[in-house]
Write a protein that holds these residues in place. Structure first.
Motif, PDB file in Angstrom:
ATOM      1  N   VAL A  93      62.533  32.806  13.242  1.00  0.00           N
ATOM      2  CA  VAL A  93      62.795  34.572  13.214  1.00  0.00           C
ATOM      3  C   VAL A  93      61.853  35.065  14.316  1.00  0.00           C
ATOM      4  O   VAL A  93      62.582  36.093  14.850  1.00  0.00           O
ATOM      5  N   GLU A  94      60.768  34.714  14.895  1.00  0.00           N
ATOM      6  CA  GLU A  94      60.114  35.756  15.563  1.00  0.00           C
ATOM      7  C   GLU A  94      60.674  35.302  17.426  1.00  0.00           C
ATOM      8  O   GLU A  94      60.829  36.346  17.960  1.00  0.00           O
ATOM      9  N   VAL A 153      60.041  27.970  10.868  1.00  0.00           N
ATOM     10  CA  VAL A 153      60.729  29.262  10.453  1.00  0.00           C
ATOM     11  C   VAL A 153      60.095  30.274  11.314  1.00  0.00           C
ATOM     12  O   VAL A 153      61.150  31.248  11.651  1.00  0.00           O
ATOM     13  N   LEU A 212      67.320  37.296  20.533  1.00  0.00           N
ATOM     14  CA  LEU A 212      68.291  38.002  19.965  1.00  0.00           C
ATOM     15  C   LEU A 212      69.722  37.209  20.281  1.00  0.00           C
ATOM     16  O   LEU A 212      69.781  35.974  20.186  1.00  0.00           O
ATOM     17  N   VAL A 213      70.886  37.842  20.368  1.00  0.00           N
ATOM     18  CA  VAL A 213      72.028  37.047  20.318  1.00  0.00           C
ATOM     19  C   VAL A 213      72.075  35.827  21.641  1.00  0.00           C
ATOM     20  O   VAL A 213      73.030  35.042  21.386  1.00  0.00           O
ATOM     21  N   ILE A 270      67.954  30.768   9.611  1.00  0.00           N
ATOM     22  CA  ILE A 270      66.899  30.721   9.212  1.00  0.00           C
ATOM     23  C   ILE A 270      66.612  29.630   8.208  1.00  0.00           C
ATOM     24  O   ILE A 270      65.717  28.555   8.420  1.00  0.00           O
ATOM     25  N   TRP A 281      72.508  32.161  20.238  1.00  0.00           N
ATOM     26  CA  TRP A 281      73.694  31.560  19.742  1.00  0.00           C
ATOM     27  C   TRP A 281      73.914  30.349  20.621  1.00  0.00           C
ATOM     28  O   TRP A 281      74.413  29.356  20.111  1.00  0.00           O
ATOM     29  N   TRP A 295      65.223  34.626  16.980  1.00  0.00           N
ATOM     30  CA  TRP A 295      65.767  36.082  16.776  1.00  0.00           C
ATOM     31  C   TRP A 295      65.199  37.236  17.224  1.00  0.00           C
ATOM     32  O   TRP A 295      65.749  37.968  18.151  1.00  0.00           O
ATOM     33  N   GLY A 296      63.802  37.478  16.861  1.00  0.00           N
ATOM     34  CA  GLY A 296      63.278  38.611  17.565  1.00  0.00           C
ATOM     35  C   GLY A 296      63.176  38.781  18.866  1.00  0.00           C
ATOM     36  O   GLY A 296      63.619  39.911  19.175  1.00  0.00           O
ATOM     37  N   ALA A 297      63.102  37.768  19.621  1.00  0.00           N
ATOM     38  CA  ALA A 297      62.842  37.917  21.134  1.00  0.00           C
ATOM     39  C   ALA A 297      63.994  37.677  21.919  1.00  0.00           C
ATOM     40  O   ALA A 297      64.244  38.464  22.796  1.00  0.00           O
TER      41      ALA A 297
END
Lengths: 400, 400
Positions: free
Chosen positions: B54-55, B50, B62-63, B284, B66, B58-60
């Protein structure tokens, strides 16, 4: 406006009342992120909160957390945090499911609220899922879709036939960045006896929204763009209080029941927007959203809007001579927090977006020819916008 | 069976082929957790996975995630991991939304697959959301609900009228722990021209399921109970391949579109179970589920079932003289992985469950008089079951 120098931009950043928020986000080194309209950046406080829901609330406290950690009420608690961002009362908003599913529920409910009419009006060019969900609903309930060209003139012509039950519109268009006149369009629809559902995906967290003052009937929106709730974060549903007593959505799951723990065999709708809940929602996803909404509770939306307009103005002025056609309206009352530019040679625009990404400027491309740049005022500086614009100008020159 | 001593239980634990799995879960110190049928325990590998979504994703990233992190295909990838647990092919299962919403979609789809009939049969006592969603669907599409007493005799009588389109049943009853004969009931329904939707919430991860071999039409289930996906983890939908070409669900969002990134204005259903997807899902939450399903891919379901029966047998034998009435069928082919016991003085049962919790044994109480104990074979030992039974016996004695 006259394009600013990088030094002038740096000076504006020192005077920016929202400048402190940038420090609350994790942003990759050396990147100017202009895709926050697609996936918002990660708040620095999120990882710890997510670890807490996983390790303590789930791992250690297990089922007890349904009450002790407020899990059961989380969809309402998060809705109450979104309410001030959209000009709603706390009991008018709940969080859960996806925008698509929430549009499905509200559209069926809206059609039931206007039972003598069977036409749903949408606009061509709206985000596809809005069109698709509308197609699904009208087929299911025996209504009719009437799709018109974007804009008030065609909308009014469609409404004038007097048979329109519901209008489904996006507040800010995902493709062009056009902001609609929510008050005026809602009034227009009401004058012709229609209800309105607004899709707020590209406006919530980008500008102030006044659902109550505009007398909006229903609204839906996502939380993973400007609201920074995380990838695929749960969506929200707004139901105006005047519809609470009678509005009925069709996915009647136990989370929308008035007294779910009686385990009775008959469905009794919960009061308020709670009836629009259906089944269990990820509490891990909810915890991530909770963090970002706490951050958002400290944002002055007037300052947000002023900075958004300044950033988009700045970008537009800096790329004015770059050979692209501005798609987003310049008029402030028609502009979201995004700048869309059309490339004269459509497919080449995609290569431009890729080349910018190689220089650390992240935007995106939407078929057939639009370069899309989103401006999230909480974590973008004027110098970032300057650097991004210069990168675009240089890439276009080298691709020329 | 003859009740075992604690020493005999400890010996069984040393011989347990599944014993190693217990080390893969975080369990609170001093607690015997018999509520894994409500919320499964946390796998130790989950927090790190998880944190990564997240980190890093998502965080580093980003898009970009996908595509680079497989976000877009995650609902299918997770579905493919669930497929072997339910006896399905990989393209027959997708993950997303809640059980309630997935039942809504499959029930509408099933009614459309059997268009000359308008009756949906359900059983009184089924989990309330199944009854509520059925009520919502029949009201929406102009069908009729026919609710019968649980069990094959009443079900067959209801089917014999020849007008039943769909039957909605739970594979294991949440209240009594009764396991249904999936093959026999499905065959019965088919003989009378009805389709079947099975709710697998209380059976998936508790025992082997053979949706394909049983020729089941549709199924739905959650992943937060025996599958350990986390609180409110996304649910899944099974659609038998023979229905893929024609089955049409009503929440036609862009994640279920055949070519979503063309952003066309017309909905075209994706192939296979993918059409049953609607909108974005939390990545997530999906990452947490991914971890537990990787753990589950190493579980021998035959061993799981054998241990489940041994644990429930053990518990039943140890509390046989405690003054409670066994609700769960003793016959193996009718028993889920849960033991429900009726307290002669209904409300007092709730106090018993509370007193057990104070001794570190977590079960739950369901109105009006049932004590419910779930046995998750991956992390429960025979000695845990022994200790729990002794605690129950002592509490009943002291409350006597």
């Amino acid at each position: 406006m006259t394009p600013l120098t990088r030094e002038e931009c740096a000076k504006l950043d020192t005077e920016d009342p929202l400048a402190g928020f940038r420090e609350e986000f994790t942003l990759p080194e050396g990147v100017v992120y202009l895709d926050g309209n697609s996936l918002g950046a990660l708040p620095k406080a999120t990882p710890e909160r997510v670890a807490r829901v996983v390790e303590r609330e789930w791992g250690a406290d297990l089922v007890a957390s349904w009450s002790t950690a407020g899990w059961w009420d989380q969809p309402r608690a998060l809705g109450a945090k979104i309410a001030p961002l959209v000009g709603a009362d706390t009991h008018e908003v709940v969080v859960g499911d996806s925008t698509s599913t929430n549009l499905f529920k509200t559209l069926v409910a809206a059609l039931r609220q206007n039972p003598d009419r069977k036409v749903v009006v949408g606009e061509s060019g709206n985000f596809p899922t809005d069109l698709y969900v509308t197609q699904g609903v009208v087929e299911l309930v025996g209504a009719t879709e009437r799709r018109v060209a974007p804009g008030e003139p065609d909308l009014e012509a469609a409404l004038a036939t007097g048979d329109v039950a519901v209008v489904v519109l996006s507040h800010v268009d995902y493709h062009t960045g056009t902001l609609r006149d929510m008050a005026g369009v809602t009034r227009l629809a009401h004058e012709y006896g229609a209800l309105v559902i607004w899709d707020l995906c590209h406006s919530v967290g980008a500008l102030p929204i006044e659902l109550g003052a505009c007398e909006v009937d229903f609204a839906v929106g996502c939380t993973y763009k400007y609201l920074n709730g995380g990838p695929g974060a749960p969506a929200f549903t707004f139901v105006a209080e005047r519809h609470h007593a009678s509005a009925r959505q069709p996915i009647t799951g136990w989370h929308g029941h008035a007294r779910p723990f009686e385990f009775s065999g008959e469905y009794v709708p919960a009061e308020g927007a709670s009836h629009f809940l259906s089944g269990a929602q990820s509490l891990i996803a909810a915890a991530a959203l909770e963090v970002s909404l706490e951050l958002w509770s400290r944002v002055d939306l007037g300052q947000l809007r002023a900075k958004s307009l300044a950033l988009t103005d700045l970008f537009v002025s800096l790329v004015a001579d770059a050979g692209l056609t501005l798609v987003t309206p310049l008029a402030e009352e028609r502009r979201g927090s995004q700048v869309s530019l059309r490339h004269p040679d459509g497919p080449a625009g995609e290569a431009v977006v890729r080349a910018m990404a190689e220089r650390g400027v992240v935007g995106d491309f939407r078929q057939p020819d639009v370069l899309r740049f989103g401006f999230a005022p909480l974590y973008l500086r004027h110098v970032d916008v300057h650097d991004a614009a210069m990168a675009l100008v240089e890439v276009l020159r080298s691709h020329g």
